[in-house]
Design a protein around this motif. Structure first.
Motif, PDB file in Angstrom:
ATOM      1  N   GLY B 110      86.390 -13.566  31.670  1.00  0.00           N
ATOM      2  CA  GLY B 110      86.168 -14.833  32.359  1.00  0.00           C
ATOM      3  C   GLY B 110      86.225 -14.724  33.867  1.00  0.00           C
ATOM      4  O   GLY B 110      86.115 -15.729  34.563  1.00  0.00           O
ATOM      5  N   SER B 111      86.426 -13.520  34.396  1.00  0.00           N
ATOM      6  CA  SER B 111      86.437 -13.416  35.864  1.00  0.00           C
ATOM      7  C   SER B 111      85.011 -13.451  36.417  1.00  0.00           C
ATOM      8  O   SER B 111      84.038 -13.207  35.701  1.00  0.00           O
ATOM      9  CB  SER B 111      87.131 -12.163  36.379  1.00  0.00           C
ATOM     10  OG  SER B 111      87.378 -11.245  35.446  1.00  0.00           O
ATOM     11  N   THR B 112      84.931 -13.781  37.682  1.00  0.00           N
ATOM     12  CA  THR B 112      83.621 -13.938  38.318  1.00  0.00           C
ATOM     13  C   THR B 112      83.586 -13.105  39.600  1.00  0.00           C
ATOM     14  O   THR B 112      83.574 -13.633  40.709  1.00  0.00           O
ATOM     15  CB  THR B 112      83.366 -15.429  38.633  1.00  0.00           C
ATOM     16  OG1 THR B 112      84.481 -15.957  39.368  1.00  0.00           O
ATOM     17  CG2 THR B 112      83.223 -16.249  37.364  1.00  0.00           C
ATOM     18  N   PRO B 113      83.561 -11.775  39.459  1.00  0.00           N
ATOM     19  CA  PRO B 113      83.724 -10.909  40.640  1.00  0.00           C
ATOM     20  C   PRO B 113      82.589 -11.008  41.655  1.00  0.00           C
ATOM     21  O   PRO B 113      82.845 -10.922  42.856  1.00  0.00           O
ATOM     22  CB  PRO B 113      83.802  -9.510  40.032  1.00  0.00           C
ATOM     23  CG  PRO B 113      83.142  -9.610  38.698  1.00  0.00           C
ATOM     24  CD  PRO B 113      83.440 -10.994  38.220  1.00  0.00           C
ATOM     25  N   LEU B 114      81.352 -11.175  41.197  1.00  0.00           N
ATOM     26  CA  LEU B 114      80.239 -11.205  42.152  1.00  0.00           C
ATOM     27  C   LEU B 114      80.360 -12.426  43.058  1.00  0.00           C
ATOM     28  O   LEU B 114      80.278 -12.331  44.288  1.00  0.00           O
ATOM     29  CB  LEU B 114      78.894 -11.228  41.409  1.00  0.00           C
ATOM     30  CG  LEU B 114      78.593  -9.997  40.545  1.00  0.00           C
ATOM     31  CD1 LEU B 114      77.300 -10.212  39.779  1.00  0.00           C
ATOM     32  CD2 LEU B 114      78.501  -8.746  41.408  1.00  0.00           C
ATOM     33  N   TYR B 115      80.555 -13.561  42.420  1.00  0.00           N
ATOM     34  CA  TYR B 115      80.690 -14.805  43.172  1.00  0.00           C
ATOM     35  C   TYR B 115      81.899 -14.736  44.106  1.00  0.00           C
ATOM     36  O   TYR B 115      81.805 -15.053  45.295  1.00  0.00           O
ATOM     37  CB  TYR B 115      80.838 -15.948  42.167  1.00  0.00           C
ATOM     38  CG  TYR B 115      80.917 -17.326  42.762  1.00  0.00           C
ATOM     39  CD1 TYR B 115      79.785 -17.958  43.244  1.00  0.00           C
ATOM     40  CD2 TYR B 115      82.123 -18.015  42.820  1.00  0.00           C
ATOM     41  CE1 TYR B 115      79.846 -19.242  43.785  1.00  0.00           C
ATOM     42  CE2 TYR B 115      82.190 -19.289  43.351  1.00  0.00           C
ATOM     43  CZ  TYR B 115      81.057 -19.901  43.828  1.00  0.00           C
ATOM     44  OH  TYR B 115      81.120 -21.161  44.356  1.00  0.00           O
ATOM     45  N   GLN B 341      68.231  -9.321  42.192  1.00  0.00           N
ATOM     46  CA  GLN B 341      67.809 -10.728  42.193  1.00  0.00           C
ATOM     47  C   GLN B 341      68.981 -11.655  41.915  1.00  0.00           C
ATOM     48  O   GLN B 341      69.139 -12.694  42.547  1.00  0.00           O
ATOM     49  CB  GLN B 341      66.742 -10.968  41.125  1.00  0.00           C
ATOM     50  CG  GLN B 341      65.397 -10.385  41.470  1.00  0.00           C
ATOM     51  CD  GLN B 341      64.415 -10.572  40.304  1.00  0.00           C
ATOM     52  OE1 GLN B 341      64.592 -11.442  39.468  1.00  0.00           O
ATOM     53  NE2 GLN B 341      63.403  -9.739  40.253  1.00  0.00           N
ATOM     54  N   ARG B 342      69.796 -11.251  40.962  1.00  0.00           N
ATOM     55  CA  ARG B 342      70.933 -12.092  40.576  1.00  0.00           C
ATOM     56  C   ARG B 342      71.900 -12.238  41.743  1.00  0.00           C
ATOM     57  O   ARG B 342      72.371 -13.339  42.045  1.00  0.00           O
ATOM     58  CB  ARG B 342      71.606 -11.433  39.362  1.00  0.00           C
ATOM     59  CG  ARG B 342      72.784 -12.176  38.813  1.00  0.00           C
ATOM     60  CD  ARG B 342      73.219 -11.494  37.505  1.00  0.00           C
ATOM     61  NE  ARG B 342      74.636 -11.644  37.274  1.00  0.00           N
ATOM     62  CZ  ARG B 342      75.345 -10.919  36.409  1.00  0.00           C
ATOM     63  NH1 ARG B 342      74.754  -9.986  35.687  1.00  0.00           N
ATOM     64  NH2 ARG B 342      76.641 -11.117  36.255  1.00  0.00           N
ATOM     65  N   ARG B 345      70.601 -14.463  44.396  1.00  0.00           N
ATOM     66  CA  ARG B 345      70.723 -15.873  44.008  1.00  0.00           C
ATOM     67  C   ARG B 345      72.146 -16.374  44.252  1.00  0.00           C
ATOM     68  O   ARG B 345      72.367 -17.445  44.804  1.00  0.00           O
ATOM     69  CB  ARG B 345      70.388 -16.064  42.518  1.00  0.00           C
ATOM     70  CG  ARG B 345      68.937 -16.122  42.161  1.00  0.00           C
ATOM     71  CD  ARG B 345      68.730 -16.824  40.810  1.00  0.00           C
ATOM     72  NE  ARG B 345      69.609 -16.392  39.733  1.00  0.00           N
ATOM     73  CZ  ARG B 345      69.362 -15.350  38.922  1.00  0.00           C
ATOM     74  NH1 ARG B 345      68.250 -14.653  39.059  1.00  0.00           N
ATOM     75  NH2 ARG B 345      70.219 -15.010  37.966  1.00  0.00           N
ATOM     76  N   ILE B 346      73.101 -15.551  43.830  1.00  0.00           N
ATOM     77  CA  ILE B 346      74.506 -15.964  44.021  1.00  0.00           C
ATOM     78  C   ILE B 346      74.790 -16.096  45.517  1.00  0.00           C
ATOM     79  O   ILE B 346      75.434 -17.051  45.958  1.00  0.00           O
ATOM     80  CB  ILE B 346      75.480 -14.955  43.361  1.00  0.00           C
ATOM     81  CG1 ILE B 346      75.190 -14.846  41.857  1.00  0.00           C
ATOM     82  CG2 ILE B 346      76.921 -15.373  43.587  1.00  0.00           C
ATOM     83  CD1 ILE B 346      75.935 -13.713  41.156  1.00  0.00           C
ATOM     84  N   VAL B 349      73.693 -19.339  46.975  1.00  0.00           N
ATOM     85  CA  VAL B 349      74.612 -20.452  46.667  1.00  0.00           C
ATOM     86  C   VAL B 349      75.871 -20.345  47.514  1.00  0.00           C
ATOM     87  O   VAL B 349      76.343 -21.324  48.103  1.00  0.00           O
ATOM     88  CB  VAL B 349      74.981 -20.444  45.159  1.00  0.00           C
ATOM     89  CG1 VAL B 349      76.076 -21.453  44.866  1.00  0.00           C
ATOM     90  CG2 VAL B 349      73.756 -20.745  44.317  1.00  0.00           C
ATOM     91  N   GLN B 352      76.170 -21.584  51.035  1.00  0.00           N
ATOM     92  CA  GLN B 352      76.264 -23.047  51.233  1.00  0.00           C
ATOM     93  C   GLN B 352      77.695 -23.551  51.075  1.00  0.00           C
ATOM     94  O   GLN B 352      77.966 -24.712  51.352  1.00  0.00           O
ATOM     95  CB  GLN B 352      75.366 -23.784  50.211  1.00  0.00           C
ATOM     96  CG  GLN B 352      73.912 -23.361  50.212  1.00  0.00           C
ATOM     97  CD  GLN B 352      73.292 -23.450  51.594  1.00  0.00           C
ATOM     98  OE1 GLN B 352      73.457 -24.444  52.281  1.00  0.00           O
ATOM     99  NE2 GLN B 352      72.618 -22.382  52.007  1.00  0.00           N
ATOM    100  N   ARG B 353      78.574 -22.694  50.603  1.00  0.00           N
ATOM    101  CA  ARG B 353      79.949 -23.162  50.394  1.00  0.00           C
ATOM    102  C   ARG B 353      80.620 -23.396  51.745  1.00  0.00           C
ATOM    103  O   ARG B 353      80.300 -22.751  52.731  1.00  0.00           O
ATOM    104  CB  ARG B 353      80.764 -22.153  49.580  1.00  0.00           C
ATOM    105  CG  ARG B 353      80.184 -21.806  48.235  1.00  0.00           C
ATOM    106  CD  ARG B 353      79.909 -22.988  47.348  1.00  0.00           C
ATOM    107  NE  ARG B 353      81.102 -23.713  46.963  1.00  0.00           N
ATOM    108  CZ  ARG B 353      81.125 -24.780  46.161  1.00  0.00           C
ATOM    109  NH1 ARG B 353      79.985 -25.255  45.678  1.00  0.00           N
ATOM    110  NH2 ARG B 353      82.254 -25.366  45.854  1.00  0.00           N
TER     111      ARG B 353
END
Lengths: 354, 763
Positions: B110-115, B341-342, B345-346, B349, B352-353
């Motif tokens: 459930g971790s989100t390392p790229l983001y 590409q992924r 895309r990240i 996003v 904009q944070r």
């Protein structure tokens, strides 16, 4: 330059696809296959054939009934297969020239659908899983699922409600006859799993709110809870890990784990699908979070039938302030202007997808 | 030339053309690594994720949207290192560890390392580890404390954490999510390993191991052969570390993930089994220069640069994957481009944070968060099975030998000694350590008897290295202990100040309070040792602490204050996670008398811990009620001022009030202003140097708050403290305080002013 390097960046919109769970085929969805999927007669026929082989009512027959009957359409045996067929038909309807599906996920039973959508199994196998598990749940599942909201009508988190719920659960869990646990983390709706004593106790202990809650979901067992251990055990025996293959599209499970073609291990997927997620709580909100953060899709497509996954998806987006979604009103407004969530159960949005 | 894009395209082109390095097939290594094809692909995915994050970060940097471009390119073999370790092996990593962090995050579903990493690159306030305060690699859940230093100053605390893990089975500790058999992994480069901090920490680990003290730490030198533009001599690292006593040396090709997994597994198993340090030497290559701002062409020829680029470890990984039929060349390129590409895309996003928007928002994490439950709450503790908890019931037993001290006035040294014993009784996760503090009881006997009372695991003689002492404190604190470190003399802290300034004090700030290192550092300091010791034992500058955000500095002037302030210091650490500096004035350690020999006015009875304390944090001590003059001081200055006050009252009928400020950073400003406001004048008596001392801040405080009376200050001269009687020449004295006081206060009769001064001073 080698042929392999002639890569052109996609102009298609990237999409995260969400597969629906149980309880999404209601009376409004009656005739869904007829209305939207007359072009997929081969697929529907294949699904029907499998049902007939099992001496079960054909999906197309159920879908074309002149009247929706809770006792017929909502039972695990029928609802699961109906929803699978409708959702996977929707999935096939997505215009792949417009949309690049970058990941799939689902809620609860939607995980089985995601397996087929991600191509970790073929459609027949997907139907076999859903139908078998649905039938097993119908015949063998004990307990039930109960809904209780954690927010007001405007999706504002209600701390008071949450605290009442938490305290009540903690108190009732002390009673030896009650088995209660979180079934699904579904945005701002708590989905609890409990044995019958637990359900009864929850119904009498929880204050009535918003006219409807606490609400017991008809024909549902205590899904995603330790009460499903026996069913899980049998399922692990019944199904072989050989039914799975490397997915073609990344799949996000009910813990937020990403399964993709390179980290695929059939036995691990088998164990998760028929073990872990059957007996442990399912975190749909986490799956949406991981889908957004790790794939940053241009949009989210929620497969039909039904539209019930719209609110929990939106609630998670608002919680993350994804694309600066700040509130329900904000979300609704942006949906009107340029929808980020495309629900195939809503005709207007469906048209943008197919 | 944009080298990151060249490296990027080279990978695609060479894999597509199958122009790959030949990989030596080492069957033994392959067997030892026991890597499935799936695991190899998984590690490779972490590697390309890390690489593409670097490349995208450079692109964002060009658009001024990413703010830190020291990347991991060339070091992606550390993904294989992470694969060989456990998620609860605390990892103190250097800045080229992107692939390590990604691979470890995969152990946490459930971790989100790229983001998360992109949030850090773009300094977003949503960055889960630093909240937009630094580009750091870190994660609380993955036990990767963020490191901001680029000079290997994280090694001492890594060594400290290893010492802590070695104590886990023996001493109670707060549960911070580590296991009894966790090991520390600590990485650094071939350039920074030359830093004295790194050398000191490695030396301390070896020193401990040599005498069989547990030290489960895996040092990992990622050797790319160059530090910015300075080459490391060939074989320098191996020559230095192959034969270190107490440390086992392992080495392999860091570009070969099979080699890394098999060697790292062997090294980790050695450390885990033997609780001894190992040194894992990974040969790496640096790609895309030192950082985005570093123009490598200014010190390397094009041929040299392209030769490095040809050694891209991702090409080796691709060759291995193809060799072992884990992926085809076509699939590798496809994966790489899909990921690009992924990640793009990240990144779009993430850009904009929101960013941090105000100074107050930036500063919200300077002070660590309070702990909901105090340190001594047993529920939070993991108790070692070999040492039972020390309970208050045992106090009588522990204090039996102190019976003779109970009914008589005591000096500060003894009172601190007894207070430390009580603290160790009530905080069973506390440890006391420093140079000569065990059997000898410290240079001034302040820790005498603690070893007998609490044993050698909790009362520790350290190596002679202040960086290691402070690193030990940080490591212990992060692992759930309450360290009470002693620095033998104030002057000794200066060689190690960065361990407080750059490390301990900044941890909460750069980790949003997710990691903290609560501690109390006792330091014997200040001058007035009657000419003994020279400047190193009479240091009168603590400026080194005064501008550090987030820490607390205090100095008592007498025994009873010292007891209560030490208890407050411990509470600030245990309840509020604070880093507290407790400066003990050496000259007052044994002081019993104030005005006359034998008056014992500077001694007091030791008070046992009670819930109702005489004063709390921020309360200052005001003696006298005079309104003609307020003397503001602390420590020795307060002691001298009390002496002077008596002379002023008796000889000149000048009624003064004397304030002991107690808390030196931050100052108790409101209390100080309240104390001075009724007075016609303020004399600041500061035993530290005139230039840069606290006295300057106090004058500023008074002026900025429109204090209307006269202000003067008396300080030590801007000099080092000399030996012998000459020491007195540069320090404030009772006479000089009286003299300055009289210049501020109009006398009450017509007596000759200078005559009075003369009489007063000589009396």
């Amino acid at each position: 330059m080698n042929a392999l390097t002639t890569h052109t960046p996609t102009t298609r919109k990237s999409a995260l696809v969400i597969c629906p769970g149980r309880g999404t085929y209601g009376k409004d969805e009656l005739g869904y296959l007829q209305r939207f999927h007359s072009d997929k007669s081969d697929f529907i026929a294949a699904m029907d054939a499998q049902r007939r082989d099992n001496q079960q009512l054909a999906i197309s027959e159920l879908d074309s009934r002149d009247k929706y009957r809770l006792s017929e359409h909502a039972t695990g045996e029928n609802a699961s297969a109906l929803i699978f067929t409708c959702a996977l038909a929707d999935y096939q309807s997505i215009n792949r020239e417009l949309y690049d599906i970058v990941a799939v996920t689902g809620n609860s039973m939607g995980w089985y659908l995601a397996l087929a959508a991600g191509a970790a199994c073929d459609l027949n196998t997907g139907m076999h899983i859903v139908n078998s598990m649905g039938t097993r749940m119908h015949k063998e599942a004990t307990g039930g699922q109960l809904l209780y909201p954690l927010c007001d009508d405007n999706w504002q988190p209600d701390v008071q409600l949450k605290s009442v719920l938490t305290d009540t659960i903690a108190r009732l869990q002390q009673l030896p006859e009650c088995e209660i646990s979180l079934s699904i983390d579904l945005g701002l709706m708590a989905v609890l799993a409990a044995n019958q004593a637990g359900i009864k106790a929850l119904l009498s202990a929880l204050p009535k709110v918003q006219d409807r809650y606490p609400m017991v979901i008809p024909h549902h067992g205590a899904f995603h809870s330790p009460l499903m251990r026996e069913i899980s055990y049998k399922a692990l025996q019944q199904f072989s890990s050989d039914m799975f293959r490397a997915p073609q599209i990344p799949m996000i499970d009910g813990r937020g784990r990403i399964w993709h073609q390179d980290n695929f291990e059939a036995q691990a997927l088998h164990h998760y699908t028929f073990g872990t997620q059957v007996c442990e709580s399912y975190n749909f909100s986490k799956a949406v979070e991981v889908g957004c953060k790790e794939f940053a899709p241009d949009c989210i497509i929620i497969l039909g039938p039904g539209t019930t996954l719209g609110p929990p998806t939106a609630q998670q987006l608002i919680k993350m302030q994804w694309l600066n979604f700040g509130s329900k009103a904000d979300f609704k407004q942006r949906q009107k202007e340029k929808p980020f969530v495309l629900s195939m159960g809503i005709e207007e949005q469906r048209r943008m997808v197919v | 030339m944009n080298r990151s894009e060249i490296v990027h395209q080279q990978f695609i082109d060479r894999v597509s053309a199958r122009d790959l390095p030949s990989v030596a097939v080492d069957d033994a290594a392959y067997e030892a690594a026991s890597l499935s094809a799936c695991a190899m692909r998984d590690i490779f995915e972490s590697q390309i994720m890390s690489r593409l994050l670097d490349i995208v970060s450079r692109r964002l940097s060009a658009k001024k949207q990413s703010f830190y471009t020291i990347g991991s390119a060339g070091h992606e073999g550390n993904a294989a290192l992470a694969f060989a370790l456990r998620v609860n092996d605390p990892a103190f990593l250097h800045y080229r560890s992107g692939a390590f962090a990604i691979q470890r995050s995969k152990q946490l579903i459930g971790s989100t390392p790229l983001y998360d990493m992109l949030l850090s690159f773009t300094a977003s306030r949503d960055d889960p580890i630093s909240g937009g305060r630094h580009k750091v690699i870190g994660s609380r859940a993955a036990w990767i404390p963020p490191q901001t230093s680029t000079i290997a100053s994280h090694l001492p605390k890594a060594m400290g954490a290893a010492h802590a893990l070695g104590l886990y089975k023996k001493i109670a500790h707060r549960d911070v999510g580590l296991a009894d058999d966790s090991i520390v992994v600590c990485s650094f480069g071939d350039a920074s390993v030359n830093h004295s901090t790194a050398q000191g920490a490695i030396n301390t680990a070896a020193w401990a191991s040599y005498q069989c003290s547990p030290m489960p730490i895996l040092f990992v030198c990622e050797d790319n052969g160059i530090g910015i533009s300075t080459h490391t001599p060939k074989n320098w690292v191996a020559a230095n570390f192959k034969q270190r006593p107490g440390i086992k040396y392992f080495a392999c090709n860091g570009a070969n993930i099979i080699d890394v997994v098999s060697t790292a597994k062997a090294a980790a198993a050695y450390v885990r089994t033997h609780q001894k340090p190992a040194f894992l030497h990974l040969a790496m290559v640096r790609l895309m220069a030192h950082a985005g701002s570093d123009i490598e062409a200014s010190y390397h020829s094009n041929a040299e640069i392209t030769a490095s680029e040809a050694m891209d470890p991702l090409l080796t990984s691709a060759a291995l994957l193809i060799h072992h039929n884990a992926l085809s060349a076509q699939a590798i390129v496809q994966r790489y481009q899909q990921l690009e590409q992924r990640i793009e895309r990240i990144a779009a996003v993430v850009c904009q944070r929101e960013k941090l928007a105000s100074a107050s928002e930036v500063m919200t994490t300077i002070f660590p968060p309070n702990r909901a439950t105090p340190e001594k709450h047993d529920m939070l503790f993991k108790q070692g099975k070999h040492v039972p908890a020390v309970t208050p019931d045992q106090r009588e037993q522990i204090f039996k030998k102190e019976q003779r001290h109970r009914d008589k006035p005591l000096h500060m040294a003894k009172q601190i000694n007894l207070a430390l014993a009580d603290i160790m009784l009530s905080h069973n996760n506390s440890l006391i350590f420093g140079e000569d503090i065990a059997k000898k009881g410290g240079v001034y006997g302040v820790t005498q008897g603690l070893l007998e009372k609490f044993g050698h695991t909790r009362v520790i003689n350290t190596i002679l290295d202040e960086q290691s002492i402070l690193g030990l404190a940080i490591g212990l604190a992060q692992c759930g202990y309450l360290p009470i470190a002693e620095i033998q003399y104030l002057a000794y802290v200066h060689n190690a100040e960065d361990q407080i300034r750059g490390e301990a004090a900044s941890l909460s700030f750069f980790s949003r309070g997710l990691f903290t290192n609560p501690m109390v550092i006792r330091i014997a300091g200040f001058a007035y040792q009657k000419g003994f010791g020279g400047h190193f034992h009479n240091d009168n500058s603590f400026n080194v602490f005064r501008d550090i955000p987030g820490i607390i500095v205090m100095a008592p002037s007498n025994g009873s204050d010292a007891v209560q302030m030490l208890r407050i210091a411990v509470e600030l650490a245990s309840r509020e996670n604070k880093v507290v500096i407790f400066i003990e004035p050496i000259a007052l350690y044994m002081t019993m008398d104030l005005h006359h020999e034998g008056d014992q006015l500077w001694a007091s009875h030791y008070t046992e811990p009670t819930p109702a304390a005489e004063f709390g944090f921020g309360d200052i001590h005001v003696t006298g009620a005079g309104k003609e003059l307020c003397i503001l001081s602390y420590a020795n200055g307060f002691y001298l001022s009390c002496k002077a006050a008596k002379i002023l009252a008796e000889m000149y009928q000048v009624q003064v009030r004397v304030v002991d400020m107690r808390w030196l950073h931050p100052l108790a400003t409101h209390a100080i202003l309240d104390a001075v406001s009724p007075c016609k004048a303020v004399l600041i008596v500061d035993e530290c140097r005139r230039n840069g001392s606290l006295s300057e801040a106090l004058v500023t405080l008074l002026v900025e708050n429109q204090y209307n009376g006269g202000i003067a200050r008396i300080n030590a001269e801007d000099s080092f403290i000399p030996l012998g009687d000459a020491a007195q020449l540069v320090l404030p004295s009772v006479d000089s305080i009286v003299e300055h006081a009289l210049t501020l206060v109009p006398l009450n009769d017509s007596a000759d002013y200078s005559d009075k001064i003369q009489r007063g001073v000589s009396s």
